[in-house]
Design a protein around this motif. Structure first.
Motif, PDB file in Angstrom:
ATOM      1  N   GLN A  69       8.224  -5.441  -0.633  1.00 50.92           N
ATOM      2  CA  GLN A  69       7.435  -5.715  -1.840  1.00 50.92           C
ATOM      3  C   GLN A  69       7.410  -7.205  -2.190  1.00 50.92           C
ATOM      4  O   GLN A  69       7.108  -7.571  -3.317  1.00 50.92           O
ATOM      5  N   ASN A  70       7.729  -8.061  -1.207  1.00 52.69           N
ATOM      6  CA  ASN A  70       7.696  -9.499  -1.445  1.00 52.69           C
ATOM      7  C   ASN A  70       8.615  -9.918  -2.586  1.00 52.69           C
ATOM      8  O   ASN A  70       8.297 -10.826  -3.351  1.00 52.69           O
ATOM      9  N   PHE A  71       9.719  -9.216  -2.727  1.00 54.76           N
ATOM     10  CA  PHE A  71      10.729  -9.459  -3.752  1.00 54.76           C
ATOM     11  C   PHE A  71      10.203  -9.254  -5.173  1.00 54.76           C
ATOM     12  O   PHE A  71      10.708  -9.848  -6.119  1.00 54.76           O
ATOM     13  N   ASN A  72       9.211  -8.399  -5.288  1.00 53.23           N
ATOM     14  CA  ASN A  72       8.755  -7.962  -6.602  1.00 53.23           C
ATOM     15  C   ASN A  72       9.662  -6.819  -7.044  1.00 53.23           C
ATOM     16  O   ASN A  72       9.606  -5.723  -6.481  1.00 53.23           O
ATOM     17  N   VAL A  73      10.505  -7.055  -8.030  1.00 50.29           N
ATOM     18  CA  VAL A  73      11.526  -6.083  -8.420  1.00 50.29           C
ATOM     19  C   VAL A  73      10.900  -4.802  -8.952  1.00 50.29           C
ATOM     20  O   VAL A  73      11.344  -3.694  -8.629  1.00 50.29           O
ATOM     21  N   SER A  74       9.859  -4.938  -9.744  1.00 50.90           N
ATOM     22  CA  SER A  74       9.195  -3.757 -10.299  1.00 50.90           C
ATOM     23  C   SER A  74       8.609  -2.889  -9.190  1.00 50.90           C
ATOM     24  O   SER A  74       8.763  -1.661  -9.188  1.00 50.90           O
ATOM     25  N   GLY A  75       7.930  -3.539  -8.230  1.00 49.14           N
ATOM     26  CA  GLY A  75       7.337  -2.795  -7.127  1.00 49.14           C
ATOM     27  C   GLY A  75       8.390  -2.125  -6.269  1.00 49.14           C
ATOM     28  O   GLY A  75       8.244  -0.968  -5.864  1.00 49.14           O
ATOM     29  N   ALA A  76       9.479  -2.856  -5.966  1.00 47.62           N
ATOM     30  CA  ALA A  76      10.547  -2.297  -5.147  1.00 47.62           C
ATOM     31  C   ALA A  76      11.238  -1.135  -5.861  1.00 47.62           C
ATOM     32  O   ALA A  76      11.606  -0.130  -5.228  1.00 47.62           O
ATOM     33  N   THR A  77      11.412  -1.257  -7.167  1.00 51.32           N
ATOM     34  CA  THR A  77      12.032  -0.171  -7.945  1.00 51.32           C
ATOM     35  C   THR A  77      11.179   1.084  -7.886  1.00 51.32           C
ATOM     36  O   THR A  77      11.688   2.195  -7.662  1.00 51.32           O
ATOM     37  N   ASN A  78       9.893   0.918  -8.055  1.00 51.34           N
ATOM     38  CA  ASN A  78       8.981   2.056  -7.990  1.00 51.34           C
ATOM     39  C   ASN A  78       9.021   2.724  -6.617  1.00 51.34           C
ATOM     40  O   ASN A  78       9.084   3.951  -6.499  1.00 51.34           O
ATOM     41  N   ARG A  79       9.057   1.910  -5.571  1.00 53.93           N
ATOM     42  CA  ARG A  79       9.038   2.438  -4.201  1.00 53.93           C
ATOM     43  C   ARG A  79      10.324   3.186  -3.874  1.00 53.93           C
ATOM     44  O   ARG A  79      10.295   4.266  -3.305  1.00 53.93           O
ATOM     45  N   ILE A  80      11.481   2.621  -4.225  1.00 51.63           N
ATOM     46  CA  ILE A  80      12.731   3.248  -3.835  1.00 51.63           C
ATOM     47  C   ILE A  80      12.977   4.533  -4.624  1.00 51.63           C
ATOM     48  O   ILE A  80      13.529   5.502  -4.092  1.00 51.63           O
ATOM     49  N   LEU A  81      12.531   4.574  -5.881  1.00 57.55           N
ATOM     50  CA  LEU A  81      12.699   5.794  -6.669  1.00 57.55           C
ATOM     51  C   LEU A  81      11.787   6.912  -6.151  1.00 57.55           C
ATOM     52  O   LEU A  81      12.169   8.087  -6.154  1.00 57.55           O
TER      53      LEU A  81
END
Length: 299
Positions: A69-81
């Protein structure tokens, strides 16, 4: 028919190839800038309590999702959940405990060895996979689950190698299309299988591939790849390599990063046979190294 076939084959060619799967060494993978370290800490705080396994809280696991997610925390959080929910809905934690003996025999995966940087190499004789037989037998859903199992199995093996200090963050996957034919792999009802394979990798196993190489690719598919090549990202084009039936060309390419002692003769190496991945199933591979795999191959 030909239109559907070509489209399906493009999915095979793109297997494991998404923008998040760029070539990167283990040191590069774990080395972060100051802002990336801040993002990692923020990401860990946001998701740690929701992750069911300790290995998911390790840097090497969390960084996969951040890089994707290019170190986008919000995007990475959404993806991993979403991944955690998928794992729960599909009982992925227990998928390796199920009896897959019949499909393990029919859909072979081989362990060739390791490249010059210590990354494991898998070869997949797609042309020997009789997908149509399983589909006609009403086993489509089970077959799709089986391919989810293969991803989980490969990821688990890589994780255990990491615990032993090996460079197994990524692997190289070689697709041998030599026996590819329209009947066994080109059937219309096989298309959802390839959609599933691509979707599972893209959504749930990011940053797993260092190289994806297709060799002995049928000539009719090469122009399709040329069309896709122009619209793929730079990172995908760095990972994906499609070769036709010119063995000298793809052999020279493979030997740039892989010693011939780590490949079988049909892939331009010196070994008579690779390890059947089935030989690793049920074994504790956490202490194995590339040298150990070579010993297994010769005994």
């Amino acid at each position: 028919m030909w239109k559907n076939l070509c489209y399906k084959f493009s999915l095979i060619s793109l297997l494991l190839c998404v923008p998040s799967s760029m070539q990167i060494s283990l040191d590069e993978f774990l080395t972060l800038t100051r802002s990336q370290k801040v993002a990692l800490d923020e990401f860990r705080s946001a998701v740690s309590s929701k992750l069911p396994h300790q290995y998911m809280r390790e840097d090497v696991y969390l960084i996969r999702w951040l890089r994707e997610q290019n170190f986008n925390v919000s995007g990475a959080t959404n993806r991993i959940l979403k991944d955690i929910q998928w794992r729960e809905d599909n009982d992925i934690d227990n998928i390796l405990k199920e009896d897959w003996a019949d499909f393990d025999r029919e859909f072979r995966v081989h362990i060739e060895g390791c490249d010059k940087s210590g990354r494991p190499i898998l070869s997949i004789p797609v042309g020997d996979w009789d997908l149509r037989r399983a589909v006609v037998a009403g086993q489509s859903n089970r077959l799709m689950r089986y391919f989810s199992k293969l991803f989980e199995e490969g990821f688990t093996m890589a994780r255990k190698f990491q615990e032993n200090g090996q460079n197994a963050t990524q692997g190289t996957i070689i697709f041998d299309m030599g026996n590819f034919n329209l009947i066994q792999q080109g059937c219309l009802r096989c298309i959802p299988i390839f959609f599933h394979i691509l979707s599972v990798y893209e959504q749930h196993y990011p940053y797993f591939a260092h190289w994806v190489v297709s060799v002995n690719t049928p000539e009719f598919a090469l122009p399709i790849y040329d069309i896709f090549k122009g619209i793929l990202s730079k990172h995908v084009n760095e990972v994906l390599h499609i070769f036709g039936r010119n063995k000298r060309k793809w052999q020279n390419f493979l030997l740039e990063e892989i010693d011939e002692s780590q490949l079988t003769k049909n892939l331009g190496g010196t070994n008579f046979e690779a390890l059947d991945y089935a030989d690793f199933r049920g074994m504790d591979v956490s202490s194995y190294t590339c040298a150990d795999m070579e010993l297994l191959r010769h005994h």
